[in-house]
Design a protein around this motif. Structure first.
Motif, PDB file in Angstrom:
ATOM      1  N   LEU A   1       5.791 -22.950  17.676  1.00  0.00           N
ATOM      2  CA  LEU A   1       4.613 -23.295  18.470  1.00  0.00           C
ATOM      3  C   LEU A   1       3.333 -23.117  17.671  1.00  0.00           C
ATOM      4  O   LEU A   1       3.212 -22.212  16.848  1.00  0.00           O
TER       5      LEU A   1
ATOM      6  N   GLU B   1       2.557 -34.064  19.769  1.00  0.00           N
ATOM      7  CA  GLU B   1       3.875 -33.831  19.166  1.00  0.00           C
ATOM      8  C   GLU B   1       3.768 -33.244  17.763  1.00  0.00           C
ATOM      9  O   GLU B   1       4.721 -32.653  17.264  1.00  0.00           O
TER      10      GLU B   1
ATOM     11  N   GLN C   1      -0.739 -23.463  21.550  1.00  0.00           N
ATOM     12  CA  GLN C   1       0.334 -23.660  22.529  1.00  0.00           C
ATOM     13  C   GLN C   1       0.849 -22.318  23.024  1.00  0.00           C
ATOM     14  O   GLN C   1       1.085 -22.113  24.216  1.00  0.00           O
TER      15      GLN C   1
ATOM     16  N   LEU D   1       0.752 -20.626  26.901  1.00  0.00           N
ATOM     17  CA  LEU D   1       1.911 -20.045  27.581  1.00  0.00           C
ATOM     18  C   LEU D   1       1.613 -18.640  28.063  1.00  0.00           C
ATOM     19  O   LEU D   1       1.935 -18.255  29.181  1.00  0.00           O
TER      20      LEU D   1
ATOM     21  N   GLY E   1       3.049 -28.634  17.396  1.00  0.00           N
ATOM     22  CA  GLY E   1       4.070 -27.595  17.329  1.00  0.00           C
ATOM     23  C   GLY E   1       5.310 -28.050  18.061  1.00  0.00           C
ATOM     24  O   GLY E   1       5.290 -29.060  18.770  1.00  0.00           O
ATOM     25  N   THR E   2       6.376 -27.304  17.875  1.00  0.00           N
ATOM     26  CA  THR E   2       7.635 -27.614  18.548  1.00  0.00           C
ATOM     27  C   THR E   2       8.086 -26.344  19.262  1.00  0.00           C
ATOM     28  O   THR E   2       7.580 -25.262  18.947  1.00  0.00           O
ATOM     29  N   PRO E   3       9.033 -26.453  20.184  1.00  0.00           N
ATOM     30  CA  PRO E   3       9.469 -25.244  20.892  1.00  0.00           C
ATOM     31  C   PRO E   3       9.852 -24.112  19.939  1.00  0.00           C
ATOM     32  O   PRO E   3       9.574 -22.946  20.207  1.00  0.00           O
TER      33      PRO E   3
END
Ligand code: FES
Ligand code: FES
Lengths: 158, 727
Positions: free
Chosen positions: A81, A73, A85, A89, A76-78
């Motif tokens: 990133l 957590e 991460q 993707l 990174g965050t949406p």
């Protein structure tokens, strides 16, 4: 006891022998860390403890007292990133995704660490993180792409 | 018109949540007032339950206990035959069979409670032997031509016996389910699964409830590979029973050892293979005897066996064939679906045997396959005429080219003669894999998928097929978007929920893209026609919205459904086992390059080459991911994965003792995707999920044969097995 989790100081008053993974998931509601085996074999529960990756299913929370824990957590965050991460993707590093948090934590730490960065060293470094979906190639592609983007190109050639 | 997305590799739909650790798997849901359910399982493989005693020192009033007598409907898990009880009722037929269930607010206490229940058995002698006279679940005979006459004419005849063991699916997320009963009496099961409607059907029977009172919802699922095809019906039944009795939500999450020991695995299989060839290497007769170990209950064994029998010849034409196949009962946990579903077992025998036949004929293994493989007009053992989307030659030649076959084979022959610390070998396998359900199976399924439009013009795909890592969410969106001419981000995909999506059938048999993707394509086509007829346009947002509002007629959305229709080129006679077993096949070839340490006998893969014909790669990156992932599972089957059975149960049920490939064991790959379009699939796509599992086992054994001069006839090829062969 006190411990730092993802930069925040946390208090924990429960059973000191409770596994770190359970404290993270149940007491702190950080469910990004996954359990695949509970016996230190799969790496799905990988977190960073004072800068070192560990299997949080093998560690009683007491061992983390006064230390700093980082979970997926905090990477990174949406909206923001982490390069690792992003690479997962773009290069197909995540399929069912259950191994992914642990894999990314391991990979991001490896990318930061000194040492040569190539296909063989990457495969060795991730050998403690099992993935049943990808056959690893797209994970290795992802990790090396992120490592190179971070200016690791020179290291990769070493 | 936006540029089409089919054939490109957009970002995984749910990928961002997955890489951030935000995707919610069932154990990630914190549920208020939830109890934790655990299962008391049989410790004997066969017997009668004499008594069940509860230790009086335990405060049992804190727990909820459910047994067979609490089941409101039928005590069985619905499948082909309803022979498997949800909870054993007086009799146990395999080790780890569930006997009773306990739920407690604390997971730890629930587990502790298990050790305070004592079951006394009157043990009976179990049967663990496929020749031990157990019930025959299914017996299949397929005949073509006159095998006896064929063998009489043969130049040479070769016989062999092959054995493949259990294999554990080893998804990294164990099975898990939450059940709750809503205030209106609806039973809701939420969890890790491949087939929501299988679970719904099973729950209806267990709880004697009508359709609308059973709701099944998929949570993010951490891998399936067949292991979450039928077993979740059992688990949902257990959780449902506890929840009904407790009147509280119940969560059941297996730990790794329970998941490995108690749930389904790949069927072990013995194949006796006899083949005759003419002097030029061409097959003149095949006689193939297949026996699969079904375990204690029928579950899916007949259909696994069927697929095994239908692939038993390999992708080769032979004028005279006899295939006899049986699935039999033993007192072991029921075996079930696992990627490939019977085909990897029989194709292993077919492909190792083909290599041995090549040696007998004095032909190069690749040349031997060239002479026998399906060509246009070839007729299979069921009488299917090959020609539709036939990729045998292309996958073989491509893989041969990538691997540098001839040069390397020669170099390795020289290497093995010189005194080096290793032996080296290059081995090939060529396989086919039928897409979708066998024969008329898709007709019986009668799947339906939908595409909905809401009043704002937003489009949503409705299907029961689950995202289990293979890319369902993304691929369905691509197919719908391209059919409509919409940008990808304007199409949503619904979460599989039996109250929301129609029954598009199970997520199995490589059918999600080829069959259900085809339904999505057709449903989207109907939506498109309707929008255009209502004066709408997919390139003009205003016109689209107006048309959508008109189509919705005041309701929130309008759904367009497409129902499965059997292609007119598929004719199948299920009684005679004759006709078109599948609408089409996918084809794959793998070449394994390996070396064996002369002192430790350890096999190390150097490189793997594979070309796979999947019709059309809707999402090339995912297709490649399926191929590499499947091949690595096949390599695990070939070299590492060793289920040790003791007294009818898995003795090494842990990730410490059951070894699957790690990144360090896995070699780099060269993958080529071949696209022989299939007219029955969306944009030409055919099955991809299972095919990659079929070729690695035999390719590895055939490479080992070049290295040491002998073919392993069983899997996995462990060092002790190599030692046996060389000494
Ligand atoms: S859950 Fe910790 S290593 Fe598998
Ligand atoms: S992506 Fe499924 S286990 Fe790695």
């Amino acid at each position: 006891m006190k411990l730092t989790v993802n930069g925040k100081s946390r208090d924990y008053a429960g059973n000191p022998f409770k596994r770190l993974i359970d404290v993270l998931r149940e007491d702190f509601a950080l469910t990004g860390t996954k359990e695949g085996c509970g016996e230190g074999e799969c790496g799905a529960c990988t977190v960073v403890l004072d800068g070192r990756t560990v299997n949080s299913c093998l560690i009683p929370v007491a061992q983390a007292e006064g230390k700093e824990v980082r979970t997926i957590e905090s990477f990174g965050t949406p909206g923001k990133l982490h390069p690792m991460q992003k690479a997962f993707l773009e290069h197909g590093g995540a399929q069912c995704g259950i191994c992914t948090p642990g894999m990314i934590v391991s990979a991001a730490c490896w990318a930061e660490a000194p040492g040569p960065k190539n296909d063989a060293t990457c495969r060795q470094a991730l050998a403690g993180n099992l993935c049943r979906c990808t056959g690893y190639q797209h994970i290795v592609d992802s990790v090396l792409a992120a490592t190179k983007k971070k200016g690791g190109k020179k290291r990769a050639r070493r | 018109m936006p540029k089409g997305s089919v054939g490109t590799s957009p970002i995984r739909r749910e990928g961002t949540e997955k890489v951030c650790g935000l995707a919610r798997y069932i154990d990630d849901y914190a549920i208020d007032g939830c109890l934790h359910g655990v299962t008391l399982r049989s410790s004997v493989a066969k017997g009668r339950i004499k008594s069940i005693e509860f230790d009086k020192s335990v405060p049992w009033e804190e727990s909820v206990i459910a047994r067979a007598s609490d089941i409101p409907g039928g005590n069985y898990v619905t499948l082909l035959e309803n022979d498997q009880p949800l909870l054993a009722d007086g009799v146990v037929r395999h080790k780890y069979e569930p006997i009773l269930l306990i739920a407690h607010p604390s997971r730890e206490k629930a587990y502790q409670a298990l050790s305070h229940v004592k079951v006394e058995y009157e043990a009976e002698t179990p049967n663990f032997d496929i020749d031990g006279g157990g019930r025959v679940f299914k017996d299949i005979l397929i005949e073509k031509g006159d095998p006896a006459a064929g063998f009489k004419k043969a130049w040479k005849i070769l016989e062999g016996e092959y054995w493949v063991p259990h294999q554990e699916q080893t998804y990294i997320e164990n099975n898990g389910m939450v059940a709750r009963v809503e205030s209106d009496g609806t039973l809701v099961a939420h969890g890790s699964m491949q087939c929501p409607y299988y679970i719904q059907k099973a729950l209806k029977a267990i709880f004697a409830l009508p359709d609308e009172r059973v709701r099944v919802i998929q949570a993010t699922t951490g891998g399936g590979f067949g292991g979450k095809e039928e077993y979740p019906s059992m688990l949902a039944g257990h959780a449902g029973l506890l929840a009904t009795k407790a009147k509280r939500p119940v969560k059941m999450i297996y730990d790794r050892s329970e998941d490995m020991a108690a749930t389904t695995k790949r069927h072990p299989c013995r194949v006796r293979f006899k083949a005759g060839i003419a002097k030029d290497g061409r097959l003149v007769a095949q006689d193939i005897d297949v026996v699969m170990d079904g375990g204690a209950y029928m579950t899916l064994s007949p259909v696994v066996l069927s697929r095994g029998a239908l692939h038993a010849t390999g992708p080769y034409e032979c004028p005279n064939v006899r295939v006899r196949a049986r699935a039999v009962e033993t007192n072991t946990p029921p075996n079930g679906a696992f990627r490939g579903f019977g085909a990897p077992q029989t194709l292993f025998a077919a492909e190792v045997h083909m290599d041995r036949l090549a040696a007998l004929a004095g032909l190069d293994p690749v040349e031997m396959r060239r002479r026998n493989m399906f060509r246009e007009g070839s007729i299979t053992h069921t009488g299917q005429v090959m020609g539709i989307s036939l990729g045998t030659a292309e996958v073989l030649e491509k893989t041969v080219r990538m691997s540098g076959w001839a040069k390397k084979r020669k170099a390795y022959a020289a290497w093995n003669k010189a005194k080096k610390p290793t032996w080296r070998g290059l081995g090939v396998a060529l396989v086919h894999h039928g897409g979708g359900f066998t024969g008329a199976g898709e007709v019986y399924l009668a799947s339906e998928a939908g595409v909905a439009i809401d009043r704002e013009g937003r489009v949503r795909v409705l299907a029961a097929n689950t995202e289990i890592g293979q890319g369902t969410n993304t691929i369905f969106a691509q197919i719908a978007a391209d059919t409509l001419g919409l940008p990808l981000e304007r199409v949503d995909v619904a979460v599989p929920d039996t109250h929301v999506v129609p029954n598009s059938g199970p997520t199995v048999a490589s059918r999600t893209c080829m069959v259900v993707g085809g339904l999505v394509h057709r449903a989207a086509g109907r939506l498109k026609d309707a929008v255009l007829a209502a004066g709408g346009s997919f390139t003009d947002a205003k016109k689209l919205k107006a048309a959508a509002a008109a189509l919705c007629e005041g309701k929130p959305e309008r759904v367009f459904i497409a129902k499965y229709e059997q292609p007119d080129w598929v004719k199948w006679d299920d009684k005679a086992y004759k006709g078109d077993a599948y609408g089409c096949f996918s084809y794959g070839c793998a070449i394994a390059d390996l070396e064996i340490d002369r002192s430790t006998y350890e096999v190390r893969l150097r490189e793997v080459f594979t070309a796979q014909d999947i019709g059309k790669a809707v999402h090339p990156l995912f297709a490649e991911g399926q191929i590499i992932g499947g091949v690595v599972q096949g390599l695990g089957y070939a070299l590492l994965e060793n289920v040790v059975m003791k007294d009818g149960g898995m003795a090494n049920a842990s990730l410490t003792n059951y070894i699957i490939p790690t990144s360090a064991d896995t070699p780099p790959f060269k993958v080529a995707i071949v696209e022989k379009p299939y007219k029955g699939g969306p944009f030409g796509a055919k099955g991809v999920g299972e095919l990659p599992m079929d070729s690695p086992g035999p390719a590895v054994c055939n490479a080992v044969a070049q290295a040491i001069g002998k073919w392993p006839a069983k899997l996995p090829v462990l060092p002790e097995h190599v030692l046996e062969l060389v000494s």
